[in-house]
Design a protein around this motif. Structure first.
Motif: not given
Ligand SMILES: O=C(O)C[C@H]1C=CC(=O)O1
Length: 96
Positions: A29-30, A32-34, A36-37
């Protein structure tokens, strides 16, 4: 600033399966958030190994360290970092 990063993951054999699964899910999850950013620009698996090759796009080496050291799998990874700069012959405008 671009950084080529290799991460080799080594979870202890004694770690309970549920704990390992929870760590991997949080890490996913972490990451994929990074991604996406835009800070974690590319992520590839090294075939046949529990390792990845990644490309990070961050504003400083301190930001990279902060980001890597907050990954849930950080205590179980060996990490190698190679700073990258633009090659004068590159035709790709986003290689910086
Ligand atoms: O699996 C790995 O290579 C380690 C780490 C990197 C991204 C992710 O989800 O886990």
């Amino acid at each position: 600033m671009l950084f080529h990063v290799r991460m080799d993951v080594n979870l202890p054999a004694s770690m309970p399966e549920a704990e390992a699964a929870a760590l991997k899910a949080t890490e996913k999850a972490q990451s994929q958030a990074l991604q996406a950013s835009g800070q974690w620009r590319h992520l590839w698996r090294i075939a046949g190994q529990y390792s990845n090759i990644s490309l990070f796009d961050v504003s400083s080496i301190d930001e990279l360290h902060q980001l890597l050291s907050q990954l849930p799998l950080f205590p179980y990874m060996k990490i190698q970092v190679i700073p990258l700069c633009r090659h004068p012959s590159s035709i790709r405008e986003d290689d910086r």
